[in-house]
Design an enzyme around this catalytic site. Structure first.
Site, PDB file in Angstrom:
ATOM      1  CG  ASP A   1     -65.088  87.756  13.734  1.00 39.86           C
ATOM      2  OD1 ASP A   1     -64.846  88.671  14.819  1.00 39.86           O
ATOM      3  OD2 ASP A   1     -64.184  87.929  12.736  1.00 39.86           O
TER       4      ASP A   1
ATOM      5  CE  LYS B   1     -64.982  91.730  10.525  1.00 40.30           C
ATOM      6  NZ  LYS B   1     -63.563  91.118  10.406  1.00 40.30           N
TER       7      LYS B   1
ATOM      8  CD  GLU C   1     -53.118  83.759   3.422  1.00 43.20           C
ATOM      9  OE1 GLU C   1     -53.112  83.679   2.266  1.00 43.20           O
ATOM     10  OE2 GLU C   1     -52.462  84.588   4.062  1.00 43.20           O
TER      11      GLU C   1
ATOM     12  CG  LEU D   1     -55.990  83.006   0.166  1.00 38.00           C
ATOM     13  CD1 LEU D   1     -57.351  83.426   0.787  1.00 38.00           C
ATOM     14  CD2 LEU D   1     -56.229  82.023  -1.059  1.00 38.00           C
TER      15      LEU D   1
ATOM     16  N   GLY E   1     -46.725  96.697   0.069  1.00 34.97           N
ATOM     17  CA  GLY E   1     -47.645  96.922   1.234  1.00 34.97           C
ATOM     18  C   GLY E   1     -48.389  95.730   1.574  1.00 34.97           C
TER      19      GLY E   1
ATOM     20  CB  CYS F   1     -48.582  88.982   3.270  1.00 37.47           C
ATOM     21  SG  CYS F   1     -50.310  88.048   3.490  1.00 37.47           S
TER      22      CYS F   1
ATOM     23  CE  LYS G   1     -49.497  89.700   9.365  1.00 38.30           C
ATOM     24  NZ  LYS G   1     -48.961  88.379   9.534  1.00 38.30           N
TER      25      LYS G   1
END
Length: 446
Positions: free
Chosen positions: A33, A38, A154, A156, A260, A263, A266
């Site tokens: 990243d 992070k 994905e 998930l 909300g 995913c 958006k």
């Protein structure tokens, strides 16, 4: 199984969970990243997100030397056999997916391409992004090294993301070559999942179509709930009745205050933009988006109907994250409900077991935050439920009633049985079900 050197670029929910699970099944994984803070956090064994079981699985694979973290993305690209792109694709002001981070990664891959690689897009991206990534890699490559593009979306669910990866229902592999397909299919074999081979463009569309369909089910049942309230029906029984039809199924038929997360909001907006770009008027998805926002407005109207004027009223809001078992605040109902309550003059006390720090970044100090559930409820004029955390499901209703100024609960998740709330003498307002009223009328309530 052949052990692959996998580099995952992006350490958000998708990248961190996917990379850790790839390491768990035996691959050598480097998660990278550009956010050095992070990466430093991860190297210290601390998680930048809350996901049940993730911290323990990361620690295990780091200690067994299968999982590494770095901010040296160039080096990680050069060392990899397979590169997963798992950066964010947030919604832009026009509703389309913002591919800024994806483009930056493609450029960096091109600049550091030093041999054959399989480049896999894990981020949710519009149809055609695979071609764009390939073009950018070629443009910025200093050599003519070969590579292949794969779309491997994905599926998930936050809160059970590790379980969903280790026991995935299906792996969609849209590959630009048979060689690339076979490599990524081999990576997925230990997951014992159904593998679906498609073109890159088809895989990209599958992700959007899946999320849009699930969002449609949620908005549909919320519209049905709104009608149930008007005709005196119970939406939970309606959901049960139609869900028993195998063609419909029971999942995603729970009425509530709206969806909300990272995913559905958006991706529905992005699919709408894709349709518009290609000259198709996708009216159904328009209605899904509109219903979802209206559900939050209707919910605040329920609070106002129960209490009368909200000016100066103390409202206890239970649950800030968009769903339980995550601290994710993206498009959470609380982000709309709390400001609407404040606009009407309410004083808001808010509780969440994991998302308070994230909530402060989005909501700021429009409310007072509490880590103790019952302290949040104490002296409030009404209690509002927005997230179905287990701590909230298991509320001691006798204690709640003794702490509230008025025995009023407005429940956006339909957590409690109507007869139980009647026995405890609450005014209980839920979604798509009859209102339970107290035996003695509550002053100011409508």
């Amino acid at each position: 199984m052949e052990v692959r050197k996998i580099t995952v670029i992006g350490t958000g929910y998708v990248g961190l969970v996917s990379g850790t699970c790839f390491a768990e099944i035996g691959h050598e994984v480097t998660c990278c990243d550009i956010n050095e803070e992070k990466i430093s956090l991860l190297r210290q064994g601390n998680m930048p997100i809350y996901e049940p079981g993730l911290k323990e699985l990361v620690h295990k694979n780091v200690s067994e030397k299968r999982l590494y973290f770095t901010s040296n993305i160039a080096k990680a690209i050069q060392a990899a056999d397979i590169i997963y792109i798992a950066v964010g694709t947030p919604m832009s002001q026009t509703g389309e997916a913002d591919l800024t981070f994806v483009k930056q990664v493609a450029k960096t891959i091109g600049e550091n391409l030093n041999g054959y690689k399989v480049i896999v897009t894990k981020s949710t991206v519009p149809v055609g992004t695979g071609r764009l990534v390939a073009s950018l890699i070629r443009t910025h490559s200093q050599s003519s090294q070969p590579f292949d593009i794969v779309s491997n979306p994905e599926f998930l669910r936050e809160g059970v993301a590790i379980q969903d990866t280790m026991n995935m229902e299906r792996a969609i592999i849209g590959a630009s070559s048979e060689k690339a397909f076979q490599i990524i299919a081999e990576v997925h074999k230990p997951f014992n999942t159904k593998i679906v081979q498609t073109s890159v463009e088809t895989a990209e569309m599958i992700k959007y179509a899946a999320n849009a369909f699930l969002a449609t089910k949620l908005s549909f049942i919320n519209d049905i709930a709104n009608i149930c309230e008007r005709v005196g029906a119970d939406v939970t029984k309606v959901s049960e009745g139609i869900g028993l039809d195998k063609r419909i199924g029971h999942q995603f038929l729970q009425a509530g205050v709206g969806f909300g997360g990272s995913c559905f909001p958006k991706d529905t907006a992005a699919l709408h933009h894709i349709a518009k770009t290609y000259g198709y008027d996708f009216k159904l998805i328009d209605a899904v988006i509109e219903t979802n926002f209206n559900q939050r407005v209707f919910f605040v109207e329920k609070v106002e109907a129960a209490l009368g004027s909200l000016q100066g009223k103390i409202i206890s809001v239970l649950g800030l994250s968009f769903k339980p078992n995550t601290d994710d605040m993206r498009y959470a109902p609380s982000l709309d409900v709390i400001p609407l309550l404040r606009e009407k003059g309410a004083i808001v006390k808010a509780y969440d077991p994991k998302a308070i720090e994230e909530a402060k970044k989005h909501i700021g100090y429009q409310c007072t935050y509490f880590e103790d559930l019952y302290e949040t409820i104490e002296n409030a004029d009404a209690c509002v439920i927005l997230t179905d955390w287990s701590e909230i499901k298991e509320l001691d209703l006798v204690k709640v009633k003794s702490l509230l100024r008025k025995p009023i609960i407005i429940d956006g998740r339909n957590l409690f049985d109507l007869n139980t709330m009647h026995e405890h003498d609450f005014m209980y307002v839920s979604i798509g079900r009859p209102v339970v009223r107290t035996k003695t009328p509550i002053q100011d309530a409508i």
